[in-house]
Scaffold this motif. Sequence first.
Motif, PDB file in Angstrom:
ATOM      1  N   MET A   1     -42.758 -23.031  76.146  1.00  0.00           N
ATOM      2  CA  MET A   1     -42.727 -21.636  76.716  1.00  0.00           C
ATOM      3  C   MET A   1     -41.327 -21.316  76.646  1.00  0.00           C
ATOM      4  N   LEU A   2     -40.447 -22.098  76.886  1.00  0.00           N
ATOM      5  CA  LEU A   2     -39.015 -21.569  76.702  1.00  0.00           C
ATOM      6  C   LEU A   2     -38.681 -21.040  75.336  1.00  0.00           C
ATOM      7  N   VAL A   3     -39.025 -21.809  74.259  1.00  0.00           N
ATOM      8  CA  VAL A   3     -38.824 -21.159  72.966  1.00  0.00           C
ATOM      9  C   VAL A   3     -39.519 -20.043  72.843  1.00  0.00           C
ATOM     10  N   ALA A   4     -40.732 -19.867  73.213  1.00  0.00           N
ATOM     11  CA  ALA A   4     -41.445 -18.565  73.046  1.00  0.00           C
ATOM     12  C   ALA A   4     -40.744 -17.570  73.646  1.00  0.00           C
ATOM     13  N   ALA A   5     -40.234 -17.677  74.839  1.00  0.00           N
ATOM     14  CA  ALA A   5     -39.505 -16.517  75.683  1.00  0.00           C
ATOM     15  C   ALA A   5     -38.107 -16.376  75.016  1.00  0.00           C
ATOM     16  N   VAL A   6     -37.423 -17.177  74.441  1.00  0.00           N
ATOM     17  CA  VAL A   6     -36.192 -16.975  73.680  1.00  0.00           C
ATOM     18  C   VAL A   6     -36.368 -16.483  72.184  1.00  0.00           C
ATOM     19  N   VAL A   7     -37.232 -16.827  71.660  1.00  0.00           N
ATOM     20  CA  VAL A   7     -37.050 -16.677  70.170  1.00  0.00           C
ATOM     21  C   VAL A   7     -38.519 -15.832  69.928  1.00  0.00           C
ATOM     22  N   VAL A   8     -39.550 -16.175  70.248  1.00  0.00           N
ATOM     23  CA  VAL A   8     -40.862 -15.351  69.822  1.00  0.00           C
ATOM     24  C   VAL A   8     -40.874 -13.817  70.225  1.00  0.00           C
ATOM     25  N   CYS A  25     -39.179 -11.100  60.364  1.00  0.00           N
ATOM     26  CA  CYS A  25     -39.722 -11.732  61.601  1.00  0.00           C
ATOM     27  C   CYS A  25     -40.739 -12.531  61.512  1.00  0.00           C
ATOM     28  N   ALA A  26     -41.784 -11.909  60.725  1.00  0.00           N
ATOM     29  CA  ALA A  26     -43.223 -12.923  60.444  1.00  0.00           C
ATOM     30  C   ALA A  26     -42.994 -14.209  60.002  1.00  0.00           C
ATOM     31  N   ILE A  27     -42.117 -14.292  58.722  1.00  0.00           N
ATOM     32  CA  ILE A  27     -41.798 -15.665  58.153  1.00  0.00           C
ATOM     33  C   ILE A  27     -41.094 -16.190  59.115  1.00  0.00           C
ATOM     34  N   THR A  28     -40.020 -15.950  59.783  1.00  0.00           N
ATOM     35  CA  THR A  28     -39.383 -16.707  60.983  1.00  0.00           C
ATOM     36  C   THR A  28     -40.703 -17.362  61.977  1.00  0.00           C
ATOM     37  N   LEU A  29     -41.629 -16.525  62.315  1.00  0.00           N
ATOM     38  CA  LEU A  29     -42.518 -16.981  63.300  1.00  0.00           C
ATOM     39  C   LEU A  29     -43.286 -17.860  62.702  1.00  0.00           C
ATOM     40  N   VAL A  30     -43.895 -17.761  61.229  1.00  0.00           N
ATOM     41  CA  VAL A  30     -44.418 -18.808  60.726  1.00  0.00           C
ATOM     42  C   VAL A  30     -43.884 -20.210  60.761  1.00  0.00           C
ATOM     43  N   LEU A  31     -42.561 -19.971  60.244  1.00  0.00           N
ATOM     44  CA  LEU A  31     -41.799 -21.136  60.193  1.00  0.00           C
ATOM     45  C   LEU A  31     -41.760 -22.062  61.496  1.00  0.00           C
ATOM     46  N   LEU A  32     -41.432 -21.015  62.649  1.00  0.00           N
ATOM     47  CA  LEU A  32     -41.632 -21.846  63.862  1.00  0.00           C
ATOM     48  C   LEU A  32     -42.982 -22.280  64.228  1.00  0.00           C
ATOM     49  N   ALA A  33     -43.985 -21.623  64.038  1.00  0.00           N
ATOM     50  CA  ALA A  33     -45.091 -22.355  64.321  1.00  0.00           C
ATOM     51  C   ALA A  33     -45.215 -23.648  63.488  1.00  0.00           C
ATOM     52  N   ALA A  34     -44.834 -23.519  62.045  1.00  0.00           N
ATOM     53  CA  ALA A  34     -45.206 -24.916  61.506  1.00  0.00           C
ATOM     54  C   ALA A  34     -44.272 -25.881  62.167  1.00  0.00           C
ATOM     55  N   ALA A  35     -42.915 -25.604  62.241  1.00  0.00           N
ATOM     56  CA  ALA A  35     -42.142 -26.682  62.952  1.00  0.00           C
ATOM     57  C   ALA A  35     -42.576 -27.200  64.121  1.00  0.00           C
ATOM     58  N   ALA A  36     -43.326 -26.230  65.147  1.00  0.00           N
ATOM     59  CA  ALA A  36     -43.924 -26.675  66.283  1.00  0.00           C
ATOM     60  C   ALA A  36     -45.128 -27.593  65.965  1.00  0.00           C
TER      61      ALA A  36
END
Length: 423
Positions: A1-8, A25-36
């Motif tokens: 939740m903290l990552v979503a608030a700070v990054v997403v 931004c979409a590519i960054t969000l996809v990479l973040l979702a893959a990392a999660a």
Amino acid sequence: MLVAAVVVVPLATAAGFVPGAALACAITLVLLAAAAAADAVRSLERLDALGLRTPAFLRLTKDVPNHLPIFIDNRSPHPIALRLGAVMPGGVASESLIEDVLAPAGASRFDWQATGIARGDHPLAALHLEVASPFGLWLARATRAAACALRVYPNLRDRATAALFLRRADAGPRAHRLLGKGREFDNLRQYMPGDNFEDIYWKATARRHFPVVKLFRAEHAQEVYAIIDASRLSARGDILESYVNAALHLALVAERQGDRFGLVTFSDRTHRFLRAASGVNHFRLCRETIYNLQARKVSPDFRDVFTTLQLNLRRRALLVFFTSLDDALLAETFEREISLLARRHVVLVNITRPSIDPLFSGEPAPDLDALYTSLAGQMLSNRMRHLAIALGNRGVRLSTVDSLRIKTQVTAEYLEVKRRQLL
């Protein structure tokens, strides 16, 4: 939740308000979702790498702190920090519910503090563990079957029991005065002036044509039985608990005196009959027999237990009853049927002290309800006095014991029987 608030949230906001930044931004969000997702998989892998084991059963002593060993198998090459949770069963208490543990690679052990608060078997069904993912995005939890039986035994670690092991029977020569006369035959000898006429053996006198007397010696290895009432009469307060502790204490005293100890439990029927014996293994068998004894909501059947004792006891023995006789009908049955045993055996009956005091035994009654309560206590006291007289006429001794001093009182009665050689 903290990552979503700070990054997403900032990236999604930027994608909506800044033209041309949507793709980045979409590519960054996809990479973040893959990392999660990868982080979640790694947390499950950590969880699967951990195994928990407990012993099949653990012996505990009531009200004595102990430790439950929990063996942790870490199959990964790196240490893993985890949170361990154990919900103890009702008869076992623990200072904490959750502990933070660092499990090194390989096998390790963690001692969980546990204290038994109630006699009996208390199964521990499961253990719970929680691990964090490598990036700290997830907390993975799992439950491991424990199948551990926590066996709580009565607590004999008190001053009265400890005194048995501080005194040695051969600590030095001592003179003991013995009253009465032993009933174990020794040999024959010619009559001498001063011998008692009742000791003359008339058959041998007739054969030898001169007076012959019997010689006796003090008996050893006598049989002592503790008979415990586990009916509704013992279900009030800690009555049964005091009976169990007193019976095991009596077993230790009998062992020190060189006697054999037996055990009988009953309620609406006779549950266990353990023939008298001696030795450490027999004491352990007695402890295993009654450590899990629980009171039942049934009326006691005194006739059944009296018949069982009459059929199984072949020699004269000391029978120590632990029961309550404040029920008038049951007390009448006990008084009527005890004659079967009192003719052959020495019978001691121990009843707990009533919870209500008779009249004029304390402060004056402050109100009418307290006066009626004291009157009921007086009636009960009178009935117990008449019962003690009636049992005494049959050769049975009735004693009122205090639950806090029952060990000392029962031991004193037993040693008095030994001193007077009533067996």
